[in-house]
Design an enzyme around this catalytic site. Structure first.
Site, PDB file in Angstrom:
ATOM      1  N   ASP A  11       0.884  -1.162   0.000  1.00 55.69           N
ATOM      2  CA  ASP A  11       0.000   0.000   0.000  1.00 55.69           C
ATOM      3  C   ASP A  11       0.928   1.219   0.000  1.00 55.69           C
ATOM      4  O   ASP A  11       2.095   1.114   0.381  1.00 55.69           O
ATOM      5  CB  ASP A  11      -0.879  -0.031   1.256  1.00 55.69           C
ATOM      6  CG  ASP A  11      -1.772   1.185   1.376  1.00 55.69           C
ATOM      7  OD1 ASP A  11      -2.376   1.572   0.359  1.00 55.69           O
ATOM      8  OD2 ASP A  11      -1.848   1.750   2.477  1.00 55.69           O
ATOM      9  N   ASP A  13       0.162   5.067   1.007  1.00 52.04           N
ATOM     10  CA  ASP A  13       0.046   5.954   2.161  1.00 52.04           C
ATOM     11  C   ASP A  13      -0.028   5.145   3.449  1.00 52.04           C
ATOM     12  O   ASP A  13      -0.943   4.354   3.638  1.00 52.04           O
ATOM     13  CB  ASP A  13      -1.187   6.860   2.027  1.00 52.04           C
ATOM     14  CG  ASP A  13      -1.122   7.724   0.763  1.00 52.04           C
ATOM     15  OD1 ASP A  13      -0.020   8.150   0.387  1.00 52.04           O
ATOM     16  OD2 ASP A  13      -2.184   7.960   0.156  1.00 52.04           O
TER      17      ASP A  13
END
Length: 185
Positions: A11, A13
């Site tokens: 992922d 952020d």
């Protein structure tokens, strides 16, 4: 016996950079300490690195896909400068409720749905059963589970997070991931 084509899905952020909310400018992009070394270790362990990121800020009209692409290109060059080639970057610009216009879509790519992981697996010919997800939210773990990714690592990255039963393990940050994966051998 041929080598297994496996990936670590990241992922963005909260894993690669600190999650300041709808990050879309270089000035707001703050790398998680140790992310480059950790990713270099993962590459040396034989994993492909694939970024899978929900970008509902695009759907909400907060920034454009062009702005996202400019930031992503800058990020990709930063990794390359450190000797880390990202093998794929997948993003979802949609949001079923909050999206505007063409972005208001109930798509199959927005995590917790597994579309981005499945697309990457097809394109890069990955064996998802030998792959790993590193995320900071339950949706990351759910997308990985739905895609058949058995090792699901939830990272806190400095935040308090609710324990999520779909995670294989909870670690402090991406820095801890290579050692954890070595311990599984």
């Amino acid at each position: 016996m041929g080598t297994v084509n496996r990936a670590v899905f990241l992922d963005r952020d909260g894993v690669i950079n600190k999650d300041h909310g709808y990050v879309h400018q270089v000035d707001d992009f703050e790398y998680i300490e140790g992310v480059f070394d950790a990713c270099l270790s993962l590459k040396q362990m034989g994993y492909k690195l694939v970024v899978v990121t929900n970008q509902s800020g695009i759907a909400r009209g907060m920034y454009s896909e062009d702005q996202f692409h400019s930031l992503t290109e800058w990020m990709d060059w930063n990794f390359a400068d450190k000797g880390v080639d990202l093998d794929g970057i997948y993003y979802c610009p949609h949001h079923a409720e909050k999206g505007i216009g063409e972005y208001k879509v109930d798509c199959d790519c927005r995590k917790p749905k597994p579309g981005m992981l499945n697309d990457a697996a097809k394109f890069l010919k990955l064996d998802l059963s030998h792959s790993v997800m590193v995320g900071d939210k339950a949706d990351d773990m759910l997308a990985a589970k739905a895609a058949g990714v058995p090792t699901r690592i939830l990272v806190c990255s400095g935040k308090d997070i609710a324990d999520d039963s779909e995670a294989t393990v909870v670690l402090d940050s991406i820095v801890d991931v290579p050692a954890f994966l070595m311990s599984l051998k």
